[in-house]
Write a protein that holds these residues in place. Structure first.
Motif, PDB file in Angstrom:
ATOM      1  N   ALA A  29     -64.421  -3.709  44.283  1.00  0.00           N
ATOM      2  CA  ALA A  29     -63.159  -3.745  43.973  1.00  0.00           C
ATOM      3  C   ALA A  29     -62.324  -4.985  43.542  1.00  0.00           C
ATOM      4  O   ALA A  29     -61.511  -5.205  42.448  1.00  0.00           O
ATOM      5  CB  ALA A  29     -62.548  -3.084  45.175  1.00  0.00           C
ATOM      6  N   TRP A  30     -62.686  -6.172  44.237  1.00  0.00           N
ATOM      7  CA  TRP A  30     -62.017  -7.253  44.024  1.00  0.00           C
ATOM      8  C   TRP A  30     -62.675  -7.705  42.400  1.00  0.00           C
ATOM      9  O   TRP A  30     -61.639  -8.104  41.662  1.00  0.00           O
ATOM     10  CB  TRP A  30     -62.418  -8.360  45.012  1.00  0.00           C
ATOM     11  CG  TRP A  30     -62.007  -9.710  44.701  1.00  0.00           C
ATOM     12  CD1 TRP A  30     -60.877 -10.228  44.806  1.00  0.00           C
ATOM     13  CD2 TRP A  30     -62.559 -10.687  44.157  1.00  0.00           C
ATOM     14  NE1 TRP A  30     -60.449 -11.563  44.430  1.00  0.00           N
ATOM     15  CE2 TRP A  30     -61.711 -11.814  44.155  1.00  0.00           C
ATOM     16  CE3 TRP A  30     -64.125 -10.798  43.644  1.00  0.00           C
ATOM     17  CZ2 TRP A  30     -62.232 -13.083  43.295  1.00  0.00           C
ATOM     18  CZ3 TRP A  30     -64.381 -12.107  43.211  1.00  0.00           C
ATOM     19  CH2 TRP A  30     -63.522 -13.445  43.033  1.00  0.00           C
ATOM     20  N   ILE A  31     -63.639  -7.324  42.146  1.00  0.00           N
ATOM     21  CA  ILE A  31     -64.322  -7.909  40.971  1.00  0.00           C
ATOM     22  C   ILE A  31     -63.536  -7.288  39.674  1.00  0.00           C
ATOM     23  O   ILE A  31     -63.226  -7.654  38.685  1.00  0.00           O
ATOM     24  CB  ILE A  31     -65.909  -7.881  40.736  1.00  0.00           C
ATOM     25  CG1 ILE A  31     -66.480  -8.860  41.811  1.00  0.00           C
ATOM     26  CG2 ILE A  31     -66.350  -8.037  39.468  1.00  0.00           C
ATOM     27  CD1 ILE A  31     -68.150  -8.631  41.844  1.00  0.00           C
ATOM     28  N   ILE A  32     -63.676  -5.963  39.879  1.00  0.00           N
ATOM     29  CA  ILE A  32     -62.921  -5.125  38.883  1.00  0.00           C
ATOM     30  C   ILE A  32     -61.481  -5.451  38.884  1.00  0.00           C
ATOM     31  O   ILE A  32     -60.857  -5.429  37.636  1.00  0.00           O
ATOM     32  CB  ILE A  32     -63.165  -3.400  39.182  1.00  0.00           C
ATOM     33  CG1 ILE A  32     -64.569  -3.348  38.980  1.00  0.00           C
ATOM     34  CG2 ILE A  32     -62.412  -2.673  38.234  1.00  0.00           C
ATOM     35  CD1 ILE A  32     -65.226  -1.803  39.611  1.00  0.00           C
ATOM     36  N   GLY A  33     -60.866  -5.466  40.079  1.00  0.00           N
ATOM     37  CA  GLY A  33     -59.200  -5.913  39.939  1.00  0.00           C
ATOM     38  C   GLY A  33     -59.044  -7.037  39.311  1.00  0.00           C
ATOM     39  O   GLY A  33     -57.969  -7.247  38.613  1.00  0.00           O
ATOM     40  N   SER A  34     -59.841  -8.116  39.480  1.00  0.00           N
ATOM     41  CA  SER A  34     -59.324  -9.277  39.083  1.00  0.00           C
ATOM     42  C   SER A  34     -59.737  -9.594  37.442  1.00  0.00           C
ATOM     43  O   SER A  34     -59.184 -10.610  36.970  1.00  0.00           O
ATOM     44  CB  SER A  34     -60.157 -10.473  39.765  1.00  0.00           C
ATOM     45  OG  SER A  34     -61.617 -10.412  39.566  1.00  0.00           O
ATOM     46  N   GLN A  35     -60.236  -8.696  36.809  1.00  0.00           N
ATOM     47  CA  GLN A  35     -60.948  -8.642  35.543  1.00  0.00           C
ATOM     48  C   GLN A  35     -60.302  -7.547  34.955  1.00  0.00           C
ATOM     49  O   GLN A  35     -60.737  -7.151  33.598  1.00  0.00           O
ATOM     50  CB  GLN A  35     -62.716  -8.809  35.288  1.00  0.00           C
ATOM     51  CG  GLN A  35     -63.257  -9.742  36.099  1.00  0.00           C
ATOM     52  CD  GLN A  35     -64.701  -9.847  35.820  1.00  0.00           C
ATOM     53  OE1 GLN A  35     -64.944  -8.825  35.570  1.00  0.00           O
ATOM     54  NE2 GLN A  35     -65.118 -11.158  36.301  1.00  0.00           N
ATOM     55  N   THR A  37     -57.756  -7.249  33.116  1.00  0.00           N
ATOM     56  CA  THR A  37     -57.027  -7.315  31.708  1.00  0.00           C
ATOM     57  C   THR A  37     -57.988  -7.508  30.520  1.00  0.00           C
ATOM     58  O   THR A  37     -58.132  -6.800  29.684  1.00  0.00           O
ATOM     59  CB  THR A  37     -56.255  -8.471  31.537  1.00  0.00           C
ATOM     60  OG1 THR A  37     -55.144  -8.522  32.650  1.00  0.00           O
ATOM     61  CG2 THR A  37     -55.655  -8.841  30.016  1.00  0.00           C
ATOM     62  N   LEU A  38     -59.293  -8.349  30.954  1.00  0.00           N
ATOM     63  CA  LEU A  38     -60.247  -8.182  29.934  1.00  0.00           C
ATOM     64  C   LEU A  38     -61.122  -6.681  29.966  1.00  0.00           C
ATOM     65  O   LEU A  38     -61.465  -6.479  28.884  1.00  0.00           O
ATOM     66  CB  LEU A  38     -61.364  -9.274  30.613  1.00  0.00           C
ATOM     67  CG  LEU A  38     -61.075 -10.855  30.668  1.00  0.00           C
ATOM     68  CD1 LEU A  38     -61.933 -11.484  31.352  1.00  0.00           C
ATOM     69  CD2 LEU A  38     -60.678 -11.147  29.201  1.00  0.00           C
ATOM     70  N   THR A  39     -61.068  -6.067  30.964  1.00  0.00           N
ATOM     71  CA  THR A  39     -61.581  -4.671  31.034  1.00  0.00           C
ATOM     72  C   THR A  39     -60.836  -3.664  30.100  1.00  0.00           C
ATOM     73  O   THR A  39     -61.447  -2.984  29.360  1.00  0.00           O
ATOM     74  CB  THR A  39     -61.796  -4.314  32.312  1.00  0.00           C
ATOM     75  OG1 THR A  39     -62.373  -5.089  33.330  1.00  0.00           O
ATOM     76  CG2 THR A  39     -62.578  -2.886  32.567  1.00  0.00           C
ATOM     77  N   ILE A  40     -59.543  -3.916  30.328  1.00  0.00           N
ATOM     78  CA  ILE A  40     -58.731  -2.900  29.300  1.00  0.00           C
ATOM     79  C   ILE A  40     -58.839  -3.100  27.843  1.00  0.00           C
ATOM     80  O   ILE A  40     -58.991  -2.513  27.056  1.00  0.00           O
ATOM     81  CB  ILE A  40     -57.112  -3.206  29.646  1.00  0.00           C
ATOM     82  CG1 ILE A  40     -56.950  -2.607  31.169  1.00  0.00           C
ATOM     83  CG2 ILE A  40     -56.148  -2.584  28.642  1.00  0.00           C
ATOM     84  CD1 ILE A  40     -55.656  -2.923  31.671  1.00  0.00           C
ATOM     85  N   THR A  54     -48.515  -0.696  31.966  1.00  0.00           N
ATOM     86  CA  THR A  54     -47.431  -0.824  32.914  1.00  0.00           C
ATOM     87  C   THR A  54     -47.657  -0.341  34.362  1.00  0.00           C
ATOM     88  O   THR A  54     -47.340  -1.269  35.276  1.00  0.00           O
ATOM     89  CB  THR A  54     -46.398   0.445  32.546  1.00  0.00           C
ATOM     90  OG1 THR A  54     -45.848   0.310  31.258  1.00  0.00           O
ATOM     91  CG2 THR A  54     -45.127   0.070  33.529  1.00  0.00           C
ATOM     92  N   VAL A  55     -48.495   0.586  34.770  1.00  0.00           N
ATOM     93  CA  VAL A  55     -49.025   0.917  36.080  1.00  0.00           C
ATOM     94  C   VAL A  55     -50.305   0.216  36.430  1.00  0.00           C
ATOM     95  O   VAL A  55     -50.296  -0.202  37.596  1.00  0.00           O
ATOM     96  CB  VAL A  55     -49.194   2.590  36.225  1.00  0.00           C
ATOM     97  CG1 VAL A  55     -49.683   2.583  37.553  1.00  0.00           C
ATOM     98  CG2 VAL A  55     -47.979   3.244  36.026  1.00  0.00           C
ATOM     99  N   VAL A  56     -51.280   0.071  35.481  1.00  0.00           N
ATOM    100  CA  VAL A  56     -52.542  -0.363  35.650  1.00  0.00           C
ATOM    101  C   VAL A  56     -52.549  -1.854  36.056  1.00  0.00           C
ATOM    102  O   VAL A  56     -53.345  -2.100  37.325  1.00  0.00           O
ATOM    103  CB  VAL A  56     -53.138  -0.310  34.397  1.00  0.00           C
ATOM    104  CG1 VAL A  56     -54.529  -0.934  34.567  1.00  0.00           C
ATOM    105  CG2 VAL A  56     -53.525   1.176  34.013  1.00  0.00           C
ATOM    106  N   THR A  57     -51.471  -2.701  35.723  1.00  0.00           N
ATOM    107  CA  THR A  57     -51.610  -3.908  36.114  1.00  0.00           C
ATOM    108  C   THR A  57     -50.523  -4.209  37.071  1.00  0.00           C
ATOM    109  O   THR A  57     -50.430  -5.460  37.447  1.00  0.00           O
ATOM    110  CB  THR A  57     -51.404  -4.872  35.096  1.00  0.00           C
ATOM    111  OG1 THR A  57     -50.010  -4.493  34.267  1.00  0.00           O
ATOM    112  CG2 THR A  57     -52.765  -4.590  33.841  1.00  0.00           C
ATOM    113  N   ALA A  58     -49.730  -3.435  37.690  1.00  0.00           N
ATOM    114  CA  ALA A  58     -48.555  -3.610  38.513  1.00  0.00           C
ATOM    115  C   ALA A  58     -49.057  -3.813  39.847  1.00  0.00           C
ATOM    116  O   ALA A  58     -49.920  -3.259  40.511  1.00  0.00           O
ATOM    117  CB  ALA A  58     -47.800  -2.419  38.511  1.00  0.00           C
ATOM    118  N   GLY A  59     -48.650  -4.828  40.448  1.00  0.00           N
ATOM    119  CA  GLY A  59     -48.742  -5.182  42.082  1.00  0.00           C
ATOM    120  C   GLY A  59     -50.209  -5.267  42.450  1.00  0.00           C
ATOM    121  O   GLY A  59     -51.336  -5.917  41.711  1.00  0.00           O
TER     122      GLY A  59
END
Length: 377
Positions: A29-35, A37-40, A54-59
Motif C-alpha cells: 500500500a505504501w509503495i503503490i501510494g507513494s508512486q 503519479t508515476l503509475t497514473i 482530483t480524487v486519486v491524489t487527494a490527501g
C-alpha cells in the motif's frame, strides 16, 4: 503451514493467511501510494484513456487506493492458486489448503512422484487464470464511463482496474519464466519428463531454477531491491527442496516399511517410572519407545514428551503420565514414502509397524535416511 490461520473455504478448499501476508499488504500500500503519479502516467500510456486525478491524489487517498490494489492483487493470486487446485483435483490429487503469504500464494497438495500428463495442465492453468483476470480488469477500464459520470470516481475506478489489469498480466508472464518451482519451471519439467525419468527432469529443472535465482539475486543486489533478493532465495530454496523430495520418492519407490523396519522392538509398560525410561534412552540411544499394555499398543513415549515435563516432577511420574496416546501406526506393506509424509505432517520421528493387532517393528527418520543413502550408491 506454521504461522497461518484459516479465513474460509472456496470450492471445499481451506483458505489460509500467513502472518507475512499481513505485513506485506501495508508495505505494498505504501509503495503503490507513494508512486501513484508515476503509475497514473503509465496507465494513461498503456490504456490511452484520460484519468482524472482530483480524487486519486487527494490527501491519504493514494494509500487507500494502494491498499485496495494490494488486496485486489492477492485476490488475483487466489484465483491463480484456485485454478491450480481445481485442475489438480480433477486429476485425482487431494488438496489440503491454499495459503496466501508474502510471495503470493501456495497450494498444498498430497502428491507423490509428479505425473507429467497431470502437471502440464496444472502448471499452465495458473498463469492462464492470471492472464484472464488481468484482461477482465483491463476491459473494465473501458467500461468505466458507463459506470459513472463523475470524473473523480471514474479516475479512481480506472486506476484500480487498470493497475490490477497490468499487475495480473505481469504475474502471468513472471510465472511462466522457467525458474523451477515456479509454473514455468514445472512446465519445463513436464516437457523434459516426456523424454527422461522424472527425477532427472526435476534435477535439470531445479538447476535451471537455481540459475535464475542467482541471476535475480545479483540483479536485486545491484538494484537495491530486497524483495527481488527474497524472491531469489524463495526460488533457490524451493527448487532444492522439490529436487530432494522427488529424488527421495524415486529412490524409495516400491520400498515398504516392512523392508526397513527395526525388529524386535524395545517396548515399555505404562507403569514404568519415567526415570528408567530416561536411563533406557541414554543406554540404547533410542529417543522413543512404544508403550505396550497387555500386548496392546497404547501410546508412544519420546524425548519430546520427557522435555515437556519439569525435571522436579519426573521422579514421581510414570510413562502413562506423559505418553502420547493413540499413536499413528502403519502396516508392514505401507510404502516408505507414506511414512515419510506422515512424519513430516505430524512432526514425529518414528512410527510403530503393526500387523494383526501386534507391533512387529518400528520405522524412524534415521532408518529412512540410511536406506536412502544406500540406494544412492
Amino acid at each position: 503451514m506454521d504461522g497461518s490461520f484459516r479465513i474460509g473455504r472456496l470450492f471445499g478448499i481451506p483458505i489460509l493467511i500467513h502472518y507475512t501476508f499481513l505485513l506485506v499488504i501495508p508495505l505494498f500500500a505504501w509503495i503503490i501510494g507513494s508512486q501513484i503519479t508515476l503509475t497514473i502516467d503509465m496507465l494513461k500510456e498503456i490504456y490511452q484513456v484520460p484519468i482524472d486525478i482530483t480524487v486519486v491524489t487527494a490527501g491519504f487517498m493514494p494509500y487507500v487506493l494502494g491498499t485496495i490494489v494490494a488486496l485486489g492483487l492477492f485476490v488475483g493470486v487466489l484465483v491463480h492458486e484456485l485454478a491450480h487446485c481445481l485442475v489438480a483435483r480433477s486429476k485425482g490429487i487431494a488438496i489440503n489448503n491454499i495459503t496466501l503469504m508474502i510471495f503470493g500464494g501456495i497450494a498444498t497438495m498430497e502428491e507423490g512422484i509428479p505425473d507429467p500428463k497431470a502437471e502440464l495442465p496444472m502448471a499452465l492453468v495458473g498463469p492462464i487464470a492470471s492472464l484472464f483476470f488481468g484482461i477482465v480488469c483491463s476491459l473494465l477500464v473501458y467500461a468505466v464511463p458507463s459506470m459513472t459520470a463523475d470524473p473523480g470516481t471514474a479516475g479512481v475506478l480506472v486506476f484500480i482496474f487498470g493497475y490490477l489489469g497490468v499487475l495480473n498480466i505481469i504475474l502471468c508472464a513472471f510465472n511462466l519464466i522457467p525458474a523451477f518451482p515456479m509454473d514455468g519451471g514445472r512446465v519445463l519439467r513436464a516437457f523434459l519428463a516426456k523424454r527422461m525419468p522424472m527425477h532427472r527432469a526435476t534435477q535439470i529443472a531445479a538447476d535451471i531454477g537455481k540459475g535464475f535465482a542467482i541471476l535475480f539475486g545479483i540483479i536485486g543486489l545491484f538494484a537495491f531491491s530486497p524483495f527481488l533478493i527474497l524472491i531469489a532465495l524463495f526460488i533457490y530454496i524451493g527448487a532444492n527442496m522439490e529436487s530432494t523430495s522427488v529424488r527421495y520418492s524415486h529412490l524409495l519407490e516400491n520400498v515398504t516399511v516392512g523392508d526397513m523396519m527395526s525388529s524386535p522392538v524395545t517396548t515399555v509398560p505404562p507403569t514404568l517410572p519415567l526415570s528408567q525410561v530416561i536411563s533406557m534412552m541414554y543406554t540404547s540411544k533410542h529417543l522413543g519407545f512404544p508403550v505396550i499394555d497387555r500386548d496392546t499398543l497404547v501410546g508412544m513415549v519420546t524425548l519430546a514428551d520427557v522435555n515437556r515435563t519439569s525435571s522436579i516432577d519426573r521422579e514421581a511420574m510414570q510413562v502413562r503420565d506423559i505418553m502420547s496416546r493413540d499413536p499413528i501406526t502403519l502396516p508392514p506393506t505401507a510404502p516408505v514414502i507414506d511414512a515419510l509424509k506422515i512424519m513430516s505432517a505430524h512432526n514425529i520421528g518414528r512410527i510403530p509397524i503393526v500387523a494383526d493387532g501386534k507391533i512387529v517393528g518400528i520405522v524412524t527418520r534415521t532408518d529412512i535416511l540410511k536406506v536412502t543413502e544406500l540406494k544412492q550408491i
